[in-house]
Design an enzyme around this catalytic site. Structure first.
Site, PDB file in Angstrom:
ATOM      1  N   ASP A 278     -16.566  17.170  18.311  1.00  0.00           N
ATOM      2  CA  ASP A 278     -16.177  15.894  18.903  1.00  0.00           C
ATOM      3  C   ASP A 278     -15.862  14.938  17.746  1.00  0.00           C
ATOM      4  O   ASP A 278     -16.059  15.256  16.564  1.00  0.00           O
ATOM      5  CB  ASP A 278     -17.269  15.349  19.832  1.00  0.00           C
TER       6      ASP A 278
HETATM    7  C1  NOJ Z   1     -15.134  11.228  21.895  1.00  0.00           C
HETATM    8  C2  NOJ Z   1     -15.414  11.792  23.259  1.00  0.00           C
HETATM    9  O1  NOJ Z   1     -16.767  12.150  23.374  1.00  0.00           O
HETATM   10  C3  NOJ Z   1     -14.560  12.998  23.589  1.00  0.00           C
HETATM   11  O2  NOJ Z   1     -14.798  13.357  24.932  1.00  0.00           O
HETATM   12  C4  NOJ Z   1     -13.117  12.716  23.329  1.00  0.00           C
HETATM   13  O3  NOJ Z   1     -12.326  13.787  23.730  1.00  0.00           O
HETATM   14  C5  NOJ Z   1     -12.962  12.418  21.841  1.00  0.00           C
HETATM   15  N1  NOJ Z   1     -13.727  11.224  21.529  1.00  0.00           N
HETATM   16  C6  NOJ Z   1     -11.518  12.231  21.414  1.00  0.00           C
HETATM   17  O4  NOJ Z   1     -11.040  11.023  21.827  1.00  0.00           O
END
Ligand code: NOJ
Length: 743
Positions: A278
Site C-alpha cells: 500500500d
Molecule cells: C492508500 C489506500 O489504503 C489504498 O487502498 C489505495 O489504493 C492507495 N492508498 C493508493 O491510493
C-alpha cells in the site's frame, strides 16, 4: 514391469508432460526471455511504483533511466501516452509502464459506494458498476484499479467500511468476485479492461477500535475463516493483483509478512499475480517499530515477497545493495519481476502500449447512467414502513427537507477522485423534475450540511413541513465523514439532524427519513420517531432519481443490509455470525427495569448489555419491501448426508403483497457442536428472485460438505460429523431451522 520400471516410466512421462506444459505457455517463455536480458537495476526499476507528476523532469528521467515500472494517479490519456512512449521507445528493453488509479465505485459515472452495492445482494449490479468504471477509466489510460476492497468489515466506526462489502465473508466473496469480473472483462488484454486489485491483504477491516491503520491481533484460524475467504474467491475470479494492508497482524505489518505473502498467497494459493504494497506501507514499518530504517524496511518487504513498492522509495534506493550483499536473493527479485511482467503481458501492454485518444470520451453514456440508477435503486434498504407510508400515495403536498436533499458532492460518497459533482442528480432535482407536476413540492433544506446545528434551519424546515401532507427528510453524513482516515467514535447522525427529525415529527405530519451515509449509523431514536426509514448508503451520481422513484412508488425497495446496524457504539463488534456464550441472553432486564436496591443475584447472569440488550437495531440481511413475503417450511432431500453427498434444501416463497417485487432469499446454517465453537448462523448462499403479486416460487439450494466445512481444532478445513441446522429466511434473525446430520 517391475515396480521400479513403472516408477521410472512414470517419471519420464511426468517430466515430458511438465516440460510440454512449460513450453506450451508462450507468455512464460517471453517473460523468461525478457528477464534474462534485464540488469539488476532494470529489474528493481520494474518493482518501483511512483505517483504521477505529469511530464515533470523528475518523472521523465525516472522513466528514461528505467527506474519505474508503474505510475499511479495519471489520468489524462495524452500524458499517459507521452510517458508510455518514453518507456517503450527510449529505454533499452522498451518495457511498457502500467498506469494505476483508485477507481473504486466509478470513474466518472459514480455508482453507489461498494457497501451500497453489496446491499443490493445482486452480483450483476456490482459487475455492471465495475464494467462501466473500466470502460471510462481505461479511456483515460488507466489499466489497473485498486479495487475491490474485500476486507470483511465488522466495525462501522471504521471509515473504510464504506469501501467494503460489509461484514460477511460469503457476501463479500460474491460481490468482490463480481466486481473483479466487471473490471477485468472477458479479456484482460482488451483496451477496455483494467486489472483488479484484491485489497487489503489482510484483515485491515479488523483495525482495533475501528481507528484507521490500527493494529490487529487475530488467531490464524480466524484469519482463515473470516478474513481470507474473499481473497481466495478473488483468486478464483482471476484477480490480476493484490495489495498489502496497512495494519499489523499479531505484531507483523502485512508488508513484512512472509506468512501472508509467501506461505499463504504464493505457496498455498499458488497465486501468480502482482502483490503491491500500500502507499508507503513499506516505509511505515519504521513507525510501526518493525524496521529500523528504510533499508531495513526494503529488506523485510522484499524477503516477504512484496513485488512492488508503492511510494516508499525503499526498493529503488536499497534493493540493489541488499542483493549485492546477499541479504536478498536475486531469485526473489526475479520472482517479483516475473509477476510484474506477467501482468503487463496479460494486459496486452507489450502489443498495445498506447491508449486510444478519443475525441469524445465514453463518459456518462445513457447506458452507464441507467445502470447507476438501477444500482442505487437496488442498494436502498427499507428499514421501517409504518402504515405503509411509503410509497407516497394519496398526498398532495410533499415537504422535502434535510441537508442531503440537494448535495451533489455528498451523494457521491467517498473515494471518487474523478467524479464530478456537477453531474450528480440530487433527490431535489429528481423529485421536482419527475414528480413536480403531480405533487406540490415544498423544498427547504433547513440544515445546510450534515454537521450543521442551526436552530434557525430547523425552524425553516418545520415551516415547510407544516404546509405539507407528508415530510421526506434527507439526512445522513457528508461524504467526507467516511472513507480512509475518517473513523468516528460516535456514529450517530451528526449535527442537529436528530433534533430536526423530532421537530418534524412534532408537526404531526408523517415523516419519512431517508438516510444517505457511508456507514451504519446509530439512529435508534430517529427510527422510533420517523414513520418510515429508507437507508441508502451514498448512492452515487443517480441517487436522486433512484430515491425519488422509490419514494413515489415507481420502484420497489429490494436491498438488504450487508452489515448489522448497532443500537449503540458500545455494542461493537456486533455481527450476526457471532459465537454463542455458555450463557446466551435470556430474561433480559434493561437498566431502567431494575428496581432500586435490587440484589446482585436478582437479575440475569446471561450475556447482554444492560442498556442495549442483546439485539442490534437492525440485523444483517434485513430489508423490507412494499410487498410482503411468506416462507413455507424448509424441505430437505435427506436427513443425513455423508462424504461429498449434496443436500437439497427447498423452500416456497410467496409474494403475499399487492405489488410485484424482488426478495433476497437467504440460506444460513449452524453447526451445532464443533471441535471449536461455531457461529450461531453462517450465510452459505442466497438468491435474489422476482415474484409477481400472489406468485409462489420454489427456491432451491444445494449444500455440499465444502459449505459445511470449517477450520477446526486440528487446523484443517473439514466438515465435522454431527447435527446441523439450516434456515431459509428473509434475514439473519428470522425463520425456523430444520436439522440434518452429516456423518
Ligand atoms: C492508500 C489506500 O489504503 C489504498 O487502498 C489505495 O489504493 C492507495 N492508498 C493508493 O491510493
Amino acid at each position: 514391469m517391475t515396480t521400479k520400471k513403472i516408477f521410472i516410466f512414470g517419471m519420464i512421462v511426468f517430466s515430458h508432460l511438465l516440460s510440454f506444459s512449460q513450453q506450451k505457455d508462450p507468455t512464460e517463455k517471453k517473460i523468461d526471455e525478457l528477464l534474462s536480458k534485464m540488469t539488476l537495476d532494470e529489474k528493481i526499476g520494474q518493482m518501483n511504483q511512483l505517483t504521477g507528476l505529469g511530464l515533470s523532469d523528475d518523472m521523465v528521467s525516472s522513466i528514461r533511466g528505467g527506474k519505474v515500472g508503474s505510475i499511479l494517479n495519471e489520468i489524462d490519456a495524452k500524458t499517459v501516452n507521452k510517458l508510455q512512449r518514453i518507456a517503450v521507445e527510449e529505454t533499452r528493453l522498451g518495457i511498457p509502464l502500467v498506469f494505476a488509479r483508485d477507481v473504486i465505485h466509478g470513474f466518472k459515472t459514480i455508482f453507489p459506494i461498494p457497501l451500497g452495492q453489496a446491499a443490493s445482494w445482486n452480483p450483476q449490479v456490482a459487475e455492471n458498476g465495475a464494467r462501466v468504471a473500466a470502460i471510462e477509466a481505461s479511456a483515460a489510460g488507466i489499466r489497473w484499479t485498486f479495487a475491490p476492497m474485500i476486507d470483511v468489515s465488522r466495525d462501522p466506526r471504521w471509515g473504510r467500511i464504506a469501501e467494503s462489502c460489509g461484514e460477511d465473508p460469503y457476501l463479500t466473496s460474491v460481490i468482490g468476485a463480481a466486481m473483479i469480473k466487471g473490471f477485468q472483462g472477458n479479456d484482460l488484454s482488451s483496451q477496455t479492461s483494467m486489472a483488479a486489485c484484491a485489497k487489503h491483504f489482510a484483515a485491515y477491516g479488523a483495525s482495533e477500535s475501528g481507528k484507521d491503520y490500527n493494529t490487529t491481533w487475530i488467531p490464524e484460524l480466524q484469519l482463515r475463516e473470516v478474513y481470507f475467504p474473499p481473497f481466495e474467491a478473488a483468486i478464483k475470479a482471476n484477480a490480476a493483483t493484490f495489495m498489502c494492508s496497512f495494519n499489523d497482524i499479531n505484531g507483523v505489518p502485512s508488508s513484512g509478512s512472509k506468512f501472508l505473502n509467501y506461505d499463504v498467497l504464493r505457496k498455498e494459493w499458488k497465486y501468480d499475480g502482482v502483490l503491491v504494497s500500500d502507499w508507503e506501507s513499506i516505509g511505515q514499518m519504521i513507525p510501526h517499530g518493525f524496521s529500523a530504517d528504510l533499508k531495513d524496511a526494503a529488506l523485510i518487504a522484499a524477503n516477504a515477497y512484496v513485488d512492488m513498492d508503492m511510494m516508499s522509495f525503499a526498493y529503488i534506493n536499497y534493493l540493489k545493495d541488499l542483493v549485492n550483499s546477499g541479504n536478498v536473493s536475486e531469485a526473489i527479485v526475479d520472482d517479483a519481476v516475473r509477476n510484474i511482467l506477467r501482468l503487463k503481458f496479460r494486459l496486452g501492454l507489450f502489443d498495445n502500449p498506447y491508449t486510444p485518444e478519443y475525441d469524445e470520451l465514453p463518459f456518462y453514456t445513457d447506458d452507464a447512467l441507467q445502470k447507476a440508477k438501477h444500482a442505487a435503486i437496488e442498494s436502498a434498504v427499507l428499514l421501517k414502513n409504518d402504515k405503509n407510508v411509503l410509497p407516497l400515495n394519496g398526498v398532495k403536498t410533499v415537504a422535502v427537507v434535510g441537508p442531503l436533499l440537494d448535495s451533489q458532492a455528498d451523494q457521491l460518497g467517498t473515494w471518487c477522485f474523478d467524479g464530478e459533482p456537477a453531474h450528480s442528480v440530487t433527490p431535489l432535482t429528481a423529485i421536482k423534475k419527475e414528480y413536480g407536476k403531480k405533487y406540490n413540492i415544498v423544498a427547504e433544506k433547513g440544515l445546510t450540511y450534515s454537521r450543521d446545528k442551526s436552530a434557525e434551519g430547523i425552524k425553516k424546515a418545520v415551516e415547510a413541513a407544516q404546509k405539507a401532507d407528508v415530510v421526506v427528510a434527507f439526512v445522513g453524513e457528508e461524504s467526507v465523514l467516511s472513507g480512509e482516515a475518517r473513523s468516528r467514535a460516535d456514529i450517530s447522525l451528526p449535527g442537529a439532524q436528530g433534533e430536526l427529525i423530532s421537530a418534524l415529527k412534532a408537526t404531526g405530519k408523517p415523516v419519512v427519513m431517508v438516510v444517505m451515509a457511508g456507514r451504519p449509523l446509530t439512529i435508534g431514536n430517529e427510527v422510533s420517531t420517523a414513520d418510515a426509514v429508507l437507508f441508502s448508503f451514498h448512492g452515487g451520481i443517480m441517487a436522486g432519481p433512484a430515491l425519488a422513484d422509490l419514494i413515489f412508488g415507481e420502484a420497489v425497495p429490494s436491498g438488504k443490509l450487508p452489515v448489522t446496524i448497532p443500537r449503540m457504539v458500545g455494542q461493537i463488534p456486533v455481527y450476526y455470525a457471532h459465537k454463542n456464550t455458555g450463557r446466551p441472553a435470556n430474561n433480559i432486564d434493561l437498566i431502567d427495569d431494575i428496581p432500586v436496591g435490587a440484589l446482585q443475584t436478582s437479575i440475569g447472569f446471561t450475556s447482554y448489555h444492560l442498556d442495549a440488550g442483546d439485539k442490534p437495531l437492525f440485523p444483517f440481511g434485513f430489508g423490507l419491501s412494499y410487498a410482503t413475503f411468506d416462507y413455507s417450511d424448509v424441505r430437505l432431500s435427506k436427513n443425513t448426508i455423508s462424504g461429498n453427498e449434496t443436500l437439497t434444501v427447498e423452500c416456497d416463497v410467496t409474494n403475499s403483497g399487492k405489488i410485484d417485487a424482488q426478495e433476497v432469499v437467504q440460506l444460513y446454517i449452524r453447526d451445532k457442536v464443533g471441535s471449536l465453537v461455531r457461529p450461531v448462523r453462517e450465510l452459505k448462499d442466497f438468491q435474489k428472485i422476482t415474484l409477481k403479486s400472489g406468485e409462489t416460487k420454489t427456491v432451491k439450494f444445494e449444500l455440499t460438505n465444502e459449505q459445511l466445512a470449517f477450520w477446526n481444532a486440528d487446523k484443517v478445513k473439514r466438515a465435522e460429523a454431527g447435527e446441523f441446522q439450516v434456515w431459509v429466511s428473509t434475514d439473519s434473525q428470522s425463520g425456523t431451522p430444520v436439522s440434518f446430520w452429516y456423518k
